[in-house]
Design an enzyme around this catalytic site. Structure first.
Site, PDB file in Angstrom:
ATOM      1  N   TRP A  15       8.765 -35.692  13.359  1.00 18.27           N
ATOM      2  CA  TRP A  15       8.239 -36.935  12.793  1.00 18.27           C
ATOM      3  C   TRP A  15       7.840 -36.610  11.366  1.00 18.27           C
ATOM      4  O   TRP A  15       6.942 -35.812  11.122  1.00 18.27           O
ATOM      5  CB  TRP A  15       7.025 -37.411  13.609  1.00 18.27           C
ATOM      6  CG  TRP A  15       6.643 -38.836  13.359  1.00 18.27           C
ATOM      7  CD1 TRP A  15       7.366 -39.949  13.631  1.00 18.27           C
ATOM      8  CD2 TRP A  15       5.411 -39.291  12.793  1.00 18.27           C
ATOM      9  NE1 TRP A  15       6.655 -41.081  13.277  1.00 18.27           N
ATOM     10  CE2 TRP A  15       5.460 -40.709  12.765  1.00 18.27           C
ATOM     11  CE3 TRP A  15       4.270 -38.660  12.327  1.00 18.27           C
ATOM     12  CZ2 TRP A  15       4.421 -41.490  12.273  1.00 18.27           C
ATOM     13  CZ3 TRP A  15       3.232 -39.438  11.828  1.00 18.27           C
ATOM     14  CH2 TRP A  15       3.316 -40.835  11.814  1.00 18.27           C
TER      15      TRP A  15
ATOM     16  N   ARG B 161       7.099 -39.105  22.247  1.00 17.07           N
ATOM     17  CA  ARG B 161       6.068 -38.905  21.235  1.00 17.07           C
ATOM     18  C   ARG B 161       6.421 -39.592  19.908  1.00 17.07           C
ATOM     19  O   ARG B 161       5.561 -39.768  19.056  1.00 17.07           O
ATOM     20  CB  ARG B 161       5.894 -37.404  20.971  1.00 17.07           C
ATOM     21  CG  ARG B 161       5.352 -36.631  22.162  1.00 17.07           C
ATOM     22  CD  ARG B 161       5.604 -35.152  21.997  1.00 17.07           C
ATOM     23  NE  ARG B 161       4.876 -34.396  23.010  1.00 17.07           N
ATOM     24  CZ  ARG B 161       3.926 -33.508  22.734  1.00 17.07           C
ATOM     25  NH1 ARG B 161       3.594 -33.278  21.493  1.00 17.07           N
ATOM     26  NH2 ARG B 161       3.312 -32.860  23.693  1.00 17.07           N
TER      27      ARG B 161
ATOM     28  N   LYS C 132       3.639 -40.893  19.584  1.00 21.29           N
ATOM     29  CA  LYS C 132       2.829 -41.080  20.784  1.00 21.29           C
ATOM     30  C   LYS C 132       1.475 -40.419  20.664  1.00 21.29           C
ATOM     31  O   LYS C 132       0.455 -41.003  20.966  1.00 21.29           O
ATOM     32  CB  LYS C 132       3.588 -40.515  22.004  1.00 21.29           C
ATOM     33  CG  LYS C 132       2.839 -40.666  23.319  1.00 21.29           C
ATOM     34  CD  LYS C 132       2.668 -42.117  23.705  1.00 21.29           C
ATOM     35  CE  LYS C 132       2.003 -42.295  25.040  1.00 21.29           C
ATOM     36  NZ  LYS C 132       1.726 -43.706  25.337  1.00 21.29           N
TER      37      LYS C 132
ATOM     38  N   GLU D 135      -6.868 -55.316  21.191  1.00 19.73           N
ATOM     39  CA  GLU D 135      -5.733 -54.687  21.860  1.00 19.73           C
ATOM     40  C   GLU D 135      -4.498 -55.584  21.810  1.00 19.73           C
ATOM     41  O   GLU D 135      -3.382 -55.114  21.542  1.00 19.73           O
ATOM     42  CB  GLU D 135      -6.104 -54.367  23.314  1.00 19.73           C
ATOM     43  CG  GLU D 135      -4.938 -53.995  24.221  1.00 19.73           C
ATOM     44  CD  GLU D 135      -4.301 -52.659  23.925  1.00 19.73           C
ATOM     45  OE1 GLU D 135      -3.319 -52.303  24.600  1.00 19.73           O
ATOM     46  OE2 GLU D 135      -4.759 -51.948  23.005  1.00 19.73           O
TER      47      GLU D 135
ATOM     48  N   LYS E  21      -1.012 -54.449  19.944  1.00 17.81           N
ATOM     49  CA  LYS E  21       0.273 -54.355  20.644  1.00 17.81           C
ATOM     50  C   LYS E  21       1.323 -55.229  19.973  1.00 17.81           C
ATOM     51  O   LYS E  21       2.491 -54.840  19.862  1.00 17.81           O
ATOM     52  CB  LYS E  21       0.110 -54.765  22.108  1.00 17.81           C
ATOM     53  CG  LYS E  21      -0.569 -53.721  22.964  1.00 17.81           C
ATOM     54  CD  LYS E  21       0.279 -52.466  23.078  1.00 17.81           C
ATOM     55  CE  LYS E  21      -0.466 -51.346  23.783  1.00 17.81           C
ATOM     56  NZ  LYS E  21      -1.551 -50.764  22.984  1.00 17.81           N
TER      57      LYS E  21
ATOM     58  N   GLU F  35       2.416 -53.412  16.810  1.00 18.67           N
ATOM     59  CA  GLU F  35       3.182 -52.200  17.104  1.00 18.67           C
ATOM     60  C   GLU F  35       4.608 -52.505  17.542  1.00 18.67           C
ATOM     61  O   GLU F  35       5.560 -51.842  17.109  1.00 18.67           O
ATOM     62  CB  GLU F  35       2.497 -51.416  18.228  1.00 18.67           C
ATOM     63  CG  GLU F  35       1.237 -50.680  17.844  1.00 18.67           C
ATOM     64  CD  GLU F  35       0.669 -49.920  19.024  1.00 18.67           C
ATOM     65  OE1 GLU F  35       0.362 -48.731  18.854  1.00 18.67           O
ATOM     66  OE2 GLU F  35       0.533 -50.503  20.115  1.00 18.67           O
TER      67      GLU F  35
ATOM     68  N   HIS G  82     -16.507 -66.819   9.365  1.00 21.45           N
ATOM     69  CA  HIS G  82     -16.852 -65.880   8.302  1.00 21.45           C
ATOM     70  C   HIS G  82     -15.609 -65.309   7.636  1.00 21.45           C
ATOM     71  O   HIS G  82     -15.640 -64.185   7.124  1.00 21.45           O
ATOM     72  CB  HIS G  82     -17.732 -64.761   8.852  1.00 21.45           C
ATOM     73  CG  HIS G  82     -19.063 -65.226   9.348  1.00 21.45           C
ATOM     74  ND1 HIS G  82     -20.152 -65.413   8.523  1.00 21.45           N
ATOM     75  CD2 HIS G  82     -19.476 -65.581  10.586  1.00 21.45           C
ATOM     76  CE1 HIS G  82     -21.180 -65.846   9.226  1.00 21.45           C
ATOM     77  NE2 HIS G  82     -20.790 -65.961  10.493  1.00 21.45           N
TER      78      HIS G  82
ATOM     79  N   CYS H  73       5.368 -34.427  16.650  1.00 15.35           N
ATOM     80  CA  CYS H  73       6.617 -33.712  16.858  1.00 15.35           C
ATOM     81  C   CYS H  73       6.604 -32.989  18.201  1.00 15.35           C
ATOM     82  O   CYS H  73       5.577 -32.854  18.844  1.00 15.35           O
ATOM     83  CB  CYS H  73       6.821 -32.693  15.742  1.00 15.35           C
ATOM     84  SG  CYS H  73       6.597 -33.354  14.074  1.00 15.35           S
TER      85      CYS H  73
ATOM     86  N   ASN I 121       5.041 -28.100  14.566  1.00 15.16           N
ATOM     87  CA  ASN I 121       4.300 -29.356  14.635  1.00 15.16           C
ATOM     88  C   ASN I 121       3.062 -29.227  13.761  1.00 15.16           C
ATOM     89  O   ASN I 121       2.417 -28.181  13.766  1.00 15.16           O
ATOM     90  CB  ASN I 121       3.825 -29.649  16.064  1.00 15.16           C
ATOM     91  CG  ASN I 121       4.970 -29.887  17.013  1.00 15.16           C
ATOM     92  OD1 ASN I 121       6.112 -30.052  16.604  1.00 15.16           O
ATOM     93  ND2 ASN I 121       4.667 -29.907  18.303  1.00 15.16           N
ATOM     94  N   GLY I 122       2.705 -30.293  13.053  1.00 18.16           N
ATOM     95  CA  GLY I 122       1.478 -30.261  12.267  1.00 18.16           C
ATOM     96  C   GLY I 122       1.739 -30.213  10.775  1.00 18.16           C
ATOM     97  O   GLY I 122       2.812 -30.578  10.292  1.00 18.16           O
TER      98      GLY I 122
END
Length: 607
Positions: A74, A27, A602, A479, A483, A486, A502, A2, A98-99
């Protein structure tokens, strides 16, 4: 994560608050709101969804007043609805947060038993109701806030305004960042310096456990025991112009195209141009006495750390243990004072990584942080900070910050090897030369973006995608998969190529693209053999390699992306760029929100 912004100003606060929130939108958020004081009375506007919804609400019903607080939320406790949007409050107090307040359920039951009436599902309202109870019992705002802070458990940053007190904002920090901005007869509060960049460059940061009384004339800081303390005012390098998109459609597109300059700028910080040798800031750490390295990070930063593990073990001959911070902090590994802790974070505020840093220090380790925000909590609490010169990264999915992290860690690995005498200066100079060629080669990759755009058409309808790599390229496979997940919401997994038999080989059929990141070099033949097996089972092989590698595998690949020749040492940095580009263009084709993918934030400052 947030975002918080607060203003005690001379003109209308609402436009400044809305602009500050827009700078925190990167964010990630799902609702937003503003509260101001109008002739001493608290009024607020809130909306679910994007900031344009809040702006529309303000256009219909403007908010006057020169003092106010704003928030992008958020959702954690309670759905992302207008009623759960911040600010929360009563007629006496409004708060943004926030939190997470971990003991909110206990506090809520206690407050309801004393007659406080709640209207939302959020943990944040507990703070407002607790302060309100103290105010109702005759406490002044400063005493009421201090009493409430002593009852709170969890991780939070808070900002409060009070009815009848137009020149007062109270803030508090525990485990989530908060900064105070100093203007001319104006004062500001924000989650970070970026929110305040157009308003002031004079910033003071709260230390964990601090709370602050902000008035029109300045700020008074208190520590966790309510003792007056001084916090240094610093000049931030951020400016209000730092977050424009320029001529690009998305922040992510702009940031992808900044790879060459970011790598170059970071190299200029890491390499002495006269000696062409790696260089580090004045050290509080003796590199020659390190017995091992423990590395911890989250998300893409963790993949950068995994790549560094290969480099450090190969070139500096030191054992490296790497773990995701959310596991490391609870695994409680035994550490020794001879070990170096390394944490990697774009924001320098990631909650799990901060917890890992503090655990390392509790165990007696020196800690080095690799961060993109030199004023961040992580940087301030480290013994050594190596800065990634990436500039503000607004898109939620990390791109240029990732290659900057890799560049810093590559330079650190060489500096460590030189200090320990595990490589000759001539060998180091060869690898430095390879690093110095990267900006130009990164530009070549971006100049061939049409190839990636064409390839994206072949991926957009896939349900599952596999990424393979070996050695230091394995984290780049991770990575690439991250991506794609996301940005496009396609299920993708990254694997070490040698692990294919495997388990992952069971997934391979003609509908599953198999993307391999394998430059020609020491491990090429081993990985090529794995791809032959995938092709034999109908896999659609998509290759990211140099011209030599592409020629060798031309018989089994359906598509090849040919990248510039490079030394295997720097290949992970170069190959990160096209896998990110691919995810971006697939997402464009699928019509997803590239800069703010669903459910993502973010900077994750709560668990």
């Amino acid at each position: 994560m947030c975002g918080i912004v607060g203003v005690i100003g001379n003109g209308s606060a609402a436009p400044l608050l809305l602009d500050g929130l827009s700078r925190l939108a990167y964010r990630g958020y799902d609702s937003a709101g503003i509260a101001t004081l109008i002739e001493g009375v608290i009024d607020r506007r809130r909306s679910e969804g994007k900031l344009q919804n809040l702006a529309a609400a303000l256009a219909i019903r403007p908010l006057e007043g020169t003092t106010g607080i704003g928030h992008t939320r958020w959702a954690t406790h309670g759905a992302p609805t207008e009623i759960n949007a911040h600010p929360h409050g009563t007629t006496r107090v409004a708060v943004v947060h926030n939190g997470i307040i971990e003991n909110h359920a206990v506090l809520r039951a206690e407050l309801e038993a004393q007659g406080q009436v709640f209207s939302t599902e959020t943990d944040t309202e507990t703070v407002a109701q607790l302060v309100d109870l103290h105010l109702a019992r005759g406490m002044d705002p400063i005493s009421a806030a201090a009493a409430a802070f002593r009852r709170l458990e969890g991780a939070y940053a808070l900002a409060l305004i009070f009815a009848g007190h137009p020149d007062l904002i109270i803030g508090a920090q525990r485990g989530a960042p908060l900064a105070v901005g100093y203007g001319t007869d104006e004062m500001y509060l924000g989650s970070d310096a970026l929110a305040l960049a157009p308003l002031t460059r004079r910033i003071a940061y709260l230390t964990d456990g601090d709370w602050v009384i902000v008035s029109r004339t300045g700020a008074e800081f208190r520590d966790a025991k309510d003792r007056p303390v001084e916090r240094e005012i610093k000049l931030t390098r951020l400016t209000g112009a730092a977050i424009g998109k320029g001529n690009f459609r998305h922040f992510m597109e702009k940031e992808l195209h900044e790879h060459p300059v970011v790598i170059g700028d970071t190299l200029h910080r890491m390499i002495n141009p006269a000696t062409r040798m790696p260089t580090l800031p004045d050290l509080a750490i003796d590199l020659t006495t390190i017995s091992g390295i423990t590395l911890s990070a989250c998300g893409s930063a963790y993949y950068a750390g995994l790549t560094a593990r290969y480099w450090i073990e190969q070139y500096a001959r030191l054992p490296v243990d790497a773990d995701v911070a959310s596991e490391f902090r609870y695994r409680e590994p035994p550490l020794t004072t001879g070990q170096l802790g390394v944490v990697v974070s774009q924001s320098g505020e990631t909650a799990d990584t901060m917890a890992a840093l503090r655990y390392m220090k509790q165990q007696g380790c020196k800690v080095m942080s690799v961060v993109n925000v030199p004023e961040s909590t992580m940087a301030r609490e480290s013994d050594l900070m190596l800065e990634t010169i990436a500039g503000p990264e607004i898109s939620v999915a990390s791109t240029k910050a990732f290659t900057a992290q890799l560049t810093v860690l590559a330079g650190f690995a060489l500096a460590l090897a030189r200090a320990r005498g595990t490589m000759s200066d001539a060998a180091i100079e060869n690898l430095v030369a390879a690093l110095m060629e990267l900006p130009a080669k990164a530009a070549q990759v971006l100049n061939d973006e049409d190839t990636i755009r064409t390839l994206a058409v072949q991926i957009q309808d896939a349900r599952d995608v596999l990424f393979f790599g070996r050695g230091s390229m394995m984290p780049i496979a991770l990575e690439g998969a991250l991506k794609l997940k996301e940005l496009s919401y396609i299920h993708a997994e990254g694997y070490p190529a040698g692990e294919m038999k495997h388990g992952p080989i069971a997934l391979i059929d003609p509908s599953v693209p198999v993307i391999a990141v394998i430059p020609s070099g020491p491990l090429f033949e081993k990985t090529a053999s794995n791809l032959q097996e995938a092709a034999a089972r109908g896999g659609r092989i998509i290759l990211f390699s140099d011209a030599t590698g592409a020629a060798k595998l031309a018989g089994i690949t359906t598509h090849s992306v040919i990248l510039p020749d490079c030394d295997p040492f720097v290949a992970p940095i170069l190959y990160a760029i096209p896998v990110q580009l691919l995810a971006y263009h697939v997402a464009i084709l699928k019509g997803t929100d590239v800069d703010q993918p669903r459910n993502l934030a973010k900077s994750v400052t709560v668990e």
